[in-house]
Design an enzyme around this catalytic site. Structure first.
Site, PDB file in Angstrom:
ATOM      1  N   GLU A 149       0.985   1.558   2.915  1.00 30.18           N
ATOM      2  CA  GLU A 149       0.734   0.149   2.610  1.00 30.18           C
ATOM      3  C   GLU A 149       0.406  -0.620   3.886  1.00 30.18           C
ATOM      4  O   GLU A 149       1.101  -1.576   4.262  1.00 30.18           O
ATOM      5  CB  GLU A 149       1.922  -0.480   1.884  1.00 30.18           C
ATOM      6  CG  GLU A 149       2.082   0.055   0.478  1.00 30.18           C
ATOM      7  CD  GLU A 149       3.059  -0.729  -0.376  1.00 30.18           C
ATOM      8  OE1 GLU A 149       3.918  -1.444   0.184  1.00 30.18           O
ATOM      9  OE2 GLU A 149       2.967  -0.645  -1.601  1.00 30.18           O
ATOM     10  N   GLU A 306       1.857   4.386  -6.437  1.00 35.88           N
ATOM     11  CA  GLU A 306       3.272   4.033  -6.627  1.00 35.88           C
ATOM     12  C   GLU A 306       3.406   3.142  -7.847  1.00 35.88           C
ATOM     13  O   GLU A 306       2.608   2.221  -8.047  1.00 35.88           O
ATOM     14  CB  GLU A 306       3.807   3.224  -5.432  1.00 35.88           C
ATOM     15  CG  GLU A 306       3.964   3.980  -4.149  1.00 35.88           C
ATOM     16  CD  GLU A 306       4.547   3.089  -3.045  1.00 35.88           C
ATOM     17  OE1 GLU A 306       5.199   2.073  -3.352  1.00 35.88           O
ATOM     18  OE2 GLU A 306       4.330   3.411  -1.868  1.00 35.88           O
TER      19      GLU A 306
HETATM   20  C1  GLA Z   1       6.192  -0.278  -1.503  1.00 33.54           C
HETATM   21  C2  GLA Z   1       6.367   0.823  -0.480  1.00 33.54           C
HETATM   22  C3  GLA Z   1       7.460   1.775  -0.826  1.00 33.54           C
HETATM   23  C4  GLA Z   1       8.645   1.056  -1.399  1.00 33.54           C
HETATM   24  C5  GLA Z   1       8.215   0.264  -2.601  1.00 33.54           C
HETATM   25  C6  GLA Z   1       9.347  -0.449  -3.290  1.00 33.54           C
HETATM   26  O1  GLA Z   1       5.278  -0.035  -2.462  1.00 33.54           O
HETATM   27  O2  GLA Z   1       5.190   1.523  -0.221  1.00 33.54           O
HETATM   28  O3  GLA Z   1       7.818   2.453   0.362  1.00 33.54           O
HETATM   29  O4  GLA Z   1       9.172   0.213  -0.437  1.00 33.54           O
HETATM   30  O5  GLA Z   1       7.322  -0.718  -2.167  1.00 33.54           O
HETATM   31  O6  GLA Z   1       8.913  -1.137  -4.429  1.00 33.54           O
END
Ligand code: GLA
Length: 658
Positions: A149, A306
């Site tokens: 991210e 995710e």
């Molecule tokens: C983000 C991050 C993950 C985690 C999630 C929690 O998407 O990439 O590492 O922290 O949030 O929702």
């Protein structure tokens, strides 16, 4: 993509460094039983794989990757650079990012690094080199996951290293300082620069800051992290032929990267999405985010990198998912083009900041609703495997722009109540409620294949994009524009001569001034709708008024208009219509354009989306509502003919097509 033999892959983030080796074995056995075939590791691995400067320790990662491989599970391998280890920030505190107020953001959380820091880059690239050399040819590695991210927390850094890089970026863009002065309108408030060295990052100031400088800082910051991504990807490609990507955050609250420029650099577009219960309609936002991710992928299948099995831990009130809800969320992503569904994370953490975040395997273990829901999803994906590779059908587009998001929400503007994403969501939701599937596209997209194009609140638009939209209408296209569009060019310079600047002619209207409304105030319209947030002193030039205000500051003034322009038709909504009013207007625009609805008009309760390709066609039906919906055909999910989809249920109907 990366799939179970043929089909839609099911995966997760896995953080084995939080667990002992005996747990790894149990994990991999359970992953197998759940049909998981793609596992992301080493996402936050840096302090484990490089515990002290230049000393690499890969034994644990070797073992985990080996275990996954022995069990036929592919690896989505993190480069591990997302969060630097404490030794790095202790040795080199200059890598720490600086907030707009000049204060440093310290380690102790994650992503505490300045994107322009030469020291950070050197150390991160050295790690990538090691990881790429070691695993670049490993047969288990199916995908590279650069950092994590990018820009989630550190996109905007105001430190001196950032200022140096910002100046370079500006020199590249403007060449001469005089051109920068013009672009930023520095005659205003005595801001004229005589030398590049005087230019700073737009740190907190005593008064309103220069908006053009802020927009360029956003552009720079997005480009800076993209450059960083490119560097990591280039190292990986020297050692490996495996596809490279990073996880985007197409979501309601993160807005700092212009993914239109990022997407072409990804071997596969991947997005992270979490239901956000702070929003009015989180499920509608999920559909929007999926449509935008598909837009970034240019219509091709994409990955959900995710999602949460249940609750997250970062909203004020973290709601869990009711049985069936995660399946509906998941199939909505697949319906809208995802060919891979992954979760954050595999096993719920016992410690750390995310210990209350849900996971596929919850703290309570496998005798749980959450685990059974994972198995149910896995089975469903097996049953619908044949949809993989098909693409989503749509003849309506919605134009979305990160630049307009940044610029329309500047410090000084006609109304703080105009929030870009809310206007975009409202426009998308109206289409969704009508059963229409929408492609979300960039302002520079080729629009010629669409029957209707919706342009919500596109405050900043370039000459080229404005011309392209106008030509689309000239050639017979139908257009629906909403207020606060076409106002400025890329320099944030007002398009003079009356609003909505760039779209005046095509819409056949001219507004001489804005007349925003106070919070809680609304105006009536002659067609029975109501408006909030915004009105404008509008007159028609060639358009017809469809509705006028019946009260408020501008009674009798046109609020909704319709203009025949060459071979096309262009609608304008000069106020923020109530949801019903916007839906009615959108329905009129959809009908006039002859655009297609894949499903019934259900007010959003039932989503129906068609995926097709290679002579195959599938109708996804996701029933979020409390009533069954009639739908017949052969359903892949149940493996039987159906005549209806129950409340809360899903179906994937295989259609007969010549
Ligand atoms: C983000 C991050 C993950 C985690 C999630 C929690 O998407 O990439 O590492 O922290 O949030 O929702």
């Amino acid at each position: 993509m990366f799939k179970r033999k043929t089909g839609i892959s099911l995966g997760c983030d896995y953080n084995p460094e939080q667990w002992s080796p005996d747990v790894w074995r149990e994990d991999v056995a359970l992953m197998r039983s759940a049909g998981i075939d793609l596992v992301a590791v080493n996402i936050f691995g840096w302090s484990n794989v490089e515990p002290s400067p230049g000393r690499y320790h890969f034994d644990d990662l070797d073992e985990v990757i080996g275990l996954l491989h022995e069990n036929g599970i592919k690896v989505n391998l993190g480069t591990g650079t997302s969060s630097p280890p404490p030794w790095l920030s202790s040795l080199h505190p200059e890598i720490l990012p600086m907030a707009a107020d000049g204060t440093i953001r310290f380690p102790g959380g994650r992503q505490a690094w300045c994107p322009s820091s030469p020291v950070f880059r050197e150390k991160a690239y050295a790690l990538v080199e090691q990881v790429a050399q070691r695993y670049g040819a490993h047969p288990a590695v199916a995908l590279w996951h650069v950092s994590n991210e990018l820009g989630c927390h550190n996109a905007l850094c105001y430190c001196e290293a950032s200022a140096v890089a910002f100046r370079e970026w500006l020199r590249d863009r403007y060449r001469k300082i005089e051109t920068l002065n013009e672009a930023w309108g520095t005659s205003f408030w005595s801001q004229r620069y005589s030398d590049w060295s005087e230019v700073q990052t737009p740190r907190a100031a005593l008064s309103l800051r220069n908006p053009a400088q802020i927009i360029d800082f956003h552009r720079f910051s997005s480009d800076e992290l993209l450059g960083y991504y490119r560097d990591e990807a280039a190292i990986l490609r020297q050692h490996s032929a495996v596809p490279v990507t990073t996880n985007f955050m197409v979501t309601a609250h993160i807005r700092n990267l212009d993914y239109w420029s990022w997407a072409p650099e990804m071997d596969v577009v991947a997005n992270d999405h979490y239901l956000d219960h702070r929003l009015g309609d989180p499920v509608a936002e999920l559909s929007f985010a999926a449509d935008l991710t598909r837009g970034l992928a240019g219509g091709a299948p994409w990955m959900l990198m995710e999602q949460a099995a249940g609750a997250v831990n970062w909203q004020p009130h973290n709601l869990t998912k009711a049985p069936g809800e995660m399946l509906r969320n998941s199939l909505t992503h697949v319906a809208r083009g995802a060919d891979s569904l992954c979760f954050f994370q595999w096993r719920a953490s016992a410690q750390g900041a995310e210990k209350f975040h849900s996971a596929m395997l919850p703290h309570a273990g496998t005798d749980t609703v959450a685990w059974r829901e994972v198995l149910r999803l896995s089975e469903t994906l097996d049953r619908i495997a044949e949809v993989a590779g098909t693409t989503v059908e749509s003849d309506v587009a919605l134009v979305f722009s990160w630049e307009s998001w940044w610029s329309s929400e500047g410090e000084a503007r006609p109304s703080q109540a105009v929030t870009y994403l809310d206007q975009v969501h409202a426009a998308h939701r109206a289409l969704r409620e009508l059963g229409v599937t929408t492609d979300v596209v960039s302002p520079d997209a080729d629009l010629s294949g669409y029957k209707l194009v919706v342009v919500p609140c596109l405050y900043m638009v370039s000459d080229t994009a404005a011309q392209r939209i106008t030509e689309y209408v000239e050639n017979g296209g139908h257009l629906l524009v909403t207020f606060f569009s076409g106002i400025v060019d890329e320099r944030d310079r007002i398009r003079l001569g009356g609003y909505p600047g760039a779209f005046r002619d095509v819409l056949g209207v001219l507004a001489e001034e804005f007349a925003p409304l106070l919070p809680g105030h609304q105006v009536g319209l002659s067609n029975g709708a109501t408006g909030t947030v915004w009105t404008e002193r509008l007159r028609t030039t060639t358009a017809q008024a469809v509705a006028t205000y019946t009260d408020g500051p501008l009674p009798g003034v046109p609020a909704v208009t319709r203009n025949t322009y060459r071979d096309g038709l262009a609608w304008y909504a000069a106020t923020s219509l109530d949801p019903r009013g916007l839906r009615e207007l959108t329905r009129d625009a959809v009908t006039a354009a002859g655009a297609t609805a894949a499903g019934p008009e259900s007010g959003g309760d039932v989503e129906v989306v068609r995926r097709s390709g290679d002579g195959r066609s599938y109708l996804f039906v996701v029933n979020h509502g409390t009533q069954p919906v009639e739908m017949s055909g052969h359903d892949l999910v149940t493996g039987a003919p159906i005549t209806r989809v129950d409340a809360g249920g899903v179906a994937v109907i295989k259609e007969e097509r010549e």
